[in-house]
Scaffold this active site. Structure first.
Site, PDB file in Angstrom:
ATOM      1  N   ASP A 105       0.251  -3.263  -0.599  1.00 27.21           N
ATOM      2  CA  ASP A 105       1.108  -2.377   0.170  1.00 27.21           C
ATOM      3  C   ASP A 105       0.283  -1.155   0.609  1.00 27.21           C
ATOM      4  O   ASP A 105      -0.778  -1.313   1.197  1.00 27.21           O
ATOM      5  CB  ASP A 105       2.338  -1.994  -0.685  1.00 27.21           C
ATOM      6  CG  ASP A 105       3.332  -1.109   0.022  1.00 27.21           C
ATOM      7  OD1 ASP A 105       4.049  -1.596   0.900  1.00 27.21           O
ATOM      8  OD2 ASP A 105       3.397   0.099  -0.316  1.00 27.21           O
ATOM      9  N   TYR A 212       3.827   8.507   3.986  1.00 31.94           N
ATOM     10  CA  TYR A 212       4.406   8.015   5.239  1.00 31.94           C
ATOM     11  C   TYR A 212       4.370   9.102   6.313  1.00 31.94           C
ATOM     12  O   TYR A 212       4.084   8.837   7.487  1.00 31.94           O
ATOM     13  CB  TYR A 212       5.853   7.587   5.014  1.00 31.94           C
ATOM     14  CG  TYR A 212       6.011   6.290   4.262  1.00 31.94           C
ATOM     15  CD1 TYR A 212       6.068   5.072   4.931  1.00 31.94           C
ATOM     16  CD2 TYR A 212       6.117   6.275   2.878  1.00 31.94           C
ATOM     17  CE1 TYR A 212       6.234   3.877   4.246  1.00 31.94           C
ATOM     18  CE2 TYR A 212       6.274   5.096   2.174  1.00 31.94           C
ATOM     19  CZ  TYR A 212       6.333   3.892   2.868  1.00 31.94           C
ATOM     20  OH  TYR A 212       6.482   2.714   2.178  1.00 31.94           O
ATOM     21  N   HIS A 267       7.224  -9.574  -0.377  1.00 34.24           N
ATOM     22  CA  HIS A 267       6.295  -8.449  -0.299  1.00 34.24           C
ATOM     23  C   HIS A 267       5.640  -8.183  -1.647  1.00 34.24           C
ATOM     24  O   HIS A 267       4.514  -7.707  -1.711  1.00 34.24           O
ATOM     25  CB  HIS A 267       7.069  -7.211   0.165  1.00 34.24           C
ATOM     26  CG  HIS A 267       6.237  -5.980   0.280  1.00 34.24           C
ATOM     27  ND1 HIS A 267       5.353  -5.772   1.313  1.00 34.24           N
ATOM     28  CD2 HIS A 267       6.134  -4.887  -0.530  1.00 34.24           C
ATOM     29  CE1 HIS A 267       4.756  -4.603   1.151  1.00 34.24           C
ATOM     30  NE2 HIS A 267       5.203  -4.049   0.050  1.00 34.24           N
TER      31      HIS A 267
END
Length: 288
Positions: A105, A212, A267
């Site tokens: 990730d 982010y 994921h």
């Protein structure tokens, strides 16, 4: 978390203090493993024993902002260049001229960035359900379906509200997101309790979200160099957040890249299919 095969220490990196879990023989092949959102070193718990047992020397940091590592203030502190420099500084502090690099990730994005800009340091690169940051923007513009999957990252750009939502009721939403986006049984309630204790540390979720925010708001190199290290991308095909096309696009930035798919995994591939992932990593990372 009390596995006697894992030792823990803090390492000072030029003003940043990282908590690092370590396992494996001191003379083993050095391998740095980078977790993603919203995990910490514990996210590699299924890999530590088998990989260390194969002869790899594992260094598994809580990346900046996570777990027991420092949480610098401000969005700029989480620029991708700084995240990559943490990896190089950790290697320097441990006396590693070259090392294997594994990332899942967000840890995979950092690993790709390190391999692009510090080719002289990375022996082999393995990325799990992560894409090269250099391909994400162009891919997003060409594939509306990925834009929909990434809508949550837009919510994360808001001030304060995401923190309140994600920490409410002992991290109930984050718990639910991890449970719903993984294969049944991959995360037990006990596992999620361990994660929640880290999320609820003061300032933790803000630091995690700043990764982010920095990626979306701060400029970075648009044309990163191709990766010269042998690269293995492991991809759980039931990923709800990322389309498999991102993995294929990432191969275009790898001179010697290979994609291995896991049709039944999500994921959270290293949690869903730990035995198969461990076998793939040991085979790849153990090559000379």
């Amino acid at each position: 978390m009390s596995d006697p095969a894992v030792s823990h220490r803090h390492i000072d990196l030029r003003g940043l203090r990282l908590h690092v879990a370590e396992a494996g023989p001191a003379d083993g092949v050095p391998t740095i493993m980078l977790h993603g959102f919203p995990e910490f070193w514990f996210g590699w718990r299924h890999q530590i024993g088998p990989l260390a047992g194969s002869g790899l020397r594992l260094l598994i940091p809580d990346q900046r902002g996570y777990g027991l590592s420092d949480r610098p203030k401000g969005i700029a502190a989480y620029h991708l260049d700084r995240l990559a420099q943490d990896v190089i500084a950790l290697a320097d502090a441990c006396g590693l001229a070259r090392f294997n690099l594994v990332g899942h990730d967000w840890g995979g994005l950092v690993a790709f960035w390190v391999a692009s800009f510090h080719p002289e340091r990375v022996e082999r690169l393995a990325a799990l359900n992560a894409c090269h940051p250099g391909v994400f923007g162009p891919y997003l513009r060409r594939h509306p379906g990925q834009a929909l999957r990434s809508a949550y990252a837009g919510f994360f750009q808001l001030p304060l509200l995401p923190e309140r939502v994600l920490t409410a009721r002992e991290g109930r939403l984050l718990r639910a997101l991890m449970r719903r986006s993984s294969a049944p049984g991959s995360f037990t309630e006990a596992d999620l309790d361990v994660y929640a204790r880290e999320w609820l540390r003061p300032g933790a979720v803000t630091a995690m979200l700043n990764w982010y925010r920095a990626l979306a708001q701060l400029p970075r190199e648009r044309h990163p160099p191709k990766i010269v290290a042998p690269t293995l991308i492991l991809w759980g095909e039931r990923d709800q957040a990322l389309q498999a096309g991102l993995a294929e696009a990432s191969l275009d930035l790898c001179e010697r890249g290979r994609l291995q798919r896991f049709p039944q995994a999500t994921h959270w591939v290293q949690h869903d299919a730990p035995e198969a992932v461990n076998a793939a990593l040991i085979d790849f990372l153990g090559r000379s």
